[in-house]
Design an enzyme around this catalytic site. Structure first.
Site, PDB file in Angstrom:
ATOM      1  N   ASP A  85      39.508  35.868  24.233  1.00 38.22           N
ATOM      2  CA  ASP A  85      39.400  37.260  24.701  1.00 38.22           C
ATOM      3  C   ASP A  85      37.994  37.499  25.258  1.00 38.22           C
ATOM      4  O   ASP A  85      37.002  37.016  24.691  1.00 38.22           O
ATOM      5  CB  ASP A  85      39.659  38.185  23.495  1.00 38.22           C
ATOM      6  CG  ASP A  85      39.907  39.626  23.887  1.00 38.22           C
ATOM      7  OD1 ASP A  85      40.337  39.865  25.028  1.00 38.22           O
ATOM      8  OD2 ASP A  85      39.688  40.516  23.036  1.00 38.22           O
ATOM      9  N   HIS A 184      38.488  51.106  24.316  1.00 42.41           N
ATOM     10  CA  HIS A 184      38.336  50.189  23.178  1.00 42.41           C
ATOM     11  C   HIS A 184      38.008  50.983  21.913  1.00 42.41           C
ATOM     12  O   HIS A 184      37.083  51.799  21.924  1.00 42.41           O
ATOM     13  CB  HIS A 184      37.180  49.207  23.414  1.00 42.41           C
ATOM     14  CG  HIS A 184      37.563  48.011  24.230  1.00 42.41           C
ATOM     15  ND1 HIS A 184      36.814  47.558  25.285  1.00 42.41           N
ATOM     16  CD2 HIS A 184      38.612  47.150  24.139  1.00 42.41           C
ATOM     17  CE1 HIS A 184      37.378  46.482  25.806  1.00 42.41           C
ATOM     18  NE2 HIS A 184      38.472  46.212  25.134  1.00 42.41           N
ATOM     19  N   GLY A 185      38.736  50.734  20.851  1.00 42.61           N
ATOM     20  CA  GLY A 185      38.446  51.393  19.576  1.00 42.61           C
ATOM     21  C   GLY A 185      39.286  52.641  19.384  1.00 42.61           C
ATOM     22  O   GLY A 185      39.949  53.113  20.311  1.00 42.61           O
ATOM     23  N   GLY A 213      42.546  47.917  24.361  1.00 45.05           N
ATOM     24  CA  GLY A 213      42.333  49.184  23.678  1.00 45.05           C
ATOM     25  C   GLY A 213      43.624  49.846  23.232  1.00 45.05           C
ATOM     26  O   GLY A 213      43.733  51.077  23.260  1.00 45.05           O
ATOM     27  N   ALA A 214      44.595  49.063  22.810  1.00 42.86           N
ATOM     28  CA  ALA A 214      45.897  49.648  22.455  1.00 42.86           C
ATOM     29  C   ALA A 214      45.911  50.267  21.055  1.00 42.86           C
ATOM     30  O   ALA A 214      46.876  50.944  20.694  1.00 42.86           O
ATOM     31  CB  ALA A 214      46.994  48.607  22.579  1.00 42.86           C
ATOM     32  N   VAL A 235      45.026  44.508  20.553  1.00 45.22           N
ATOM     33  CA  VAL A 235      44.808  45.373  19.387  1.00 45.22           C
ATOM     34  C   VAL A 235      43.746  44.757  18.488  1.00 45.22           C
ATOM     35  O   VAL A 235      43.851  43.589  18.097  1.00 45.22           O
ATOM     36  CB  VAL A 235      46.119  45.551  18.588  1.00 45.22           C
ATOM     37  CG1 VAL A 235      45.889  46.425  17.362  1.00 45.22           C
ATOM     38  CG2 VAL A 235      47.207  46.159  19.468  1.00 45.22           C
TER      39      VAL A 235
HETATM   40  P1  13P Z   1      41.173  48.115  20.303  1.00 38.39           P
HETATM   41  O1  13P Z   1      40.007  47.813  19.418  1.00 38.39           O
HETATM   42  O2  13P Z   1      41.137  49.503  20.832  1.00 38.39           O
HETATM   43  O3  13P Z   1      42.453  47.793  19.648  1.00 38.39           O
HETATM   44  O4  13P Z   1      41.045  47.161  21.591  1.00 38.39           O
HETATM   45  C1  13P Z   1      41.153  45.781  21.419  1.00 38.39           C
HETATM   46  C2  13P Z   1      40.947  45.039  22.683  1.00 38.39           C
HETATM   47  O5  13P Z   1      41.183  45.549  23.755  1.00 38.39           O
HETATM   48  C3  13P Z   1      40.461  43.647  22.590  1.00 38.39           C
HETATM   49  O6  13P Z   1      40.245  43.057  23.827  1.00 38.39           O
END
Ligand code: 13P
Length: 283
Positions: A85, A184-185, A213-214, A235
């Site tokens: 990632d 994100h988050g 950022g789900a 996630v």
């Molecule tokens: P979240 O922390 O919002 O779940 O996002 C995770 C992400 O997009 C990792 O690449």
């Protein structure tokens, strides 16, 4: 079972064609890798990606986390891919490809358009030699990878559909991460995606789209995204929160005897539960 690159790409394409999505769960350590694998094992036939990537490498070290994720995936009866990632580093991409990663993400979203294309092209070239598939990113997503900051999306930084079409054509990427209001988050106010923009990107690119950022995304927003080309969701924050809540709840009973194993187990099981809740929304 660890997915090969071609098997992983097939799973992604199938998800895209059937309005479903592969979950990509971020893992930092033994318990999060175990927790994600257990969630996948509870959903036979639903491929899951363990995202052992750039940011967690800073915590665990690249080689140990890479091996842990790959070995756990290979030993599991579930269908698991291992995905890098958010990498900005071609050497890191090569190291993960050589180790056997199913897929990699090259993140040139901070670069000018032309430089993002050039970097992504090189990542695609390297990945092809290993049969792996590649995700790239266009547009800027607010928020932090490892800590929820309650950031808000900036419309000016969102993905432009025409640019996205050019980017996909110029780079040959297999999947494109987009900025369409996602953050994100976890946020205080629920995220509202720009669904018109997502539809336009979907029509213009015709490649599987990735929604970073789900965490915390309302169910109706997620369902709408799945019908607009999103075939992978990332996630992290929801798993982190579940882990921490479980660990803090377990601590009072564990502290007197320094029962650290029970704390780790509580965190691991909470990750499994949180990941299961997400997978259930995708099937
Ligand atoms: P979240 O922390 O919002 O779940 O996002 C995770 C992400 O997009 C990792 O690449």
């Amino acid at each position: 079972m660890l997915l090969t690159g071609p098997e992983g790409l097939k799973a992604l394409t199938t998800a895209y064609e059937t309005n479903r999505a592969l979950p990509g769960f971020v893992a930092y350590n033994l318990e999060t890798v175990q927790g994600i694998a257990a969630a996948a094992e509870a959903h036979p036939g639903h491929p899951v990606l363990i995202q052992a990537g750039s940011s967690p490498f800073k915590h665990a070290g690249r080689a140990p986390l890479m091996r842990l994720a790959l070995d756990m995936a290979a030993a599991s009866p579930a269908t698991l891919g291992v995905h890098l990632d958010h990498s900005r580093d071609l050497d890191e991409i090569t190291a993960c490809l050589e180790a056997g990663y199913t897929s990699v993400m090259i993140d040139g979203s901070h670069l000018p358009f032309g430089e993002n294309i050039a970097l992504t092209r090189e990542a695609v070239r390297r990945a092809r030699d290993h049969g792996a598939w590649v995700e790239a990113e266009l547009g800027a997503l607010p928020g932090d990878e490892d800590v929820s900051t309650n950031a808000a999306a900036n419309p000016a930084a969102m993905t432009d559909p025409a640019q996205a079409a050019e980017f996909v054509a110029e780079t040959g990427v297999d999947a494109l991460a987009v900025a369409v209001g996602n953050v994100h988050g976890l946020t205080t106010e629920p995220v509202r995606l720009d669904l018109d923009r997502l539809s336009a990107i979907h029509s213009a690119t015709r490649v599987p789209l990735v929604l970073h950022g789900a965490s915390g995304l309302p169910g109706n927003q997620l369902r709408a995204a799945l019908t607009r080309g999103v075939a992978k969701i990332n996630v992290n924050a929801e798993l982190r929160r579940a882990y921490l809540r479980a660990v803090s709840a377990r601590l009072p009973a564990a502290l007197p005897g320094s029962d650290v194993v029970s704390v780790w187990a509580a965190g691991r099981d909470a990750v499994t539960e949180a990941a299961c809740r997400i997978i259930a929304q995708l099937t």
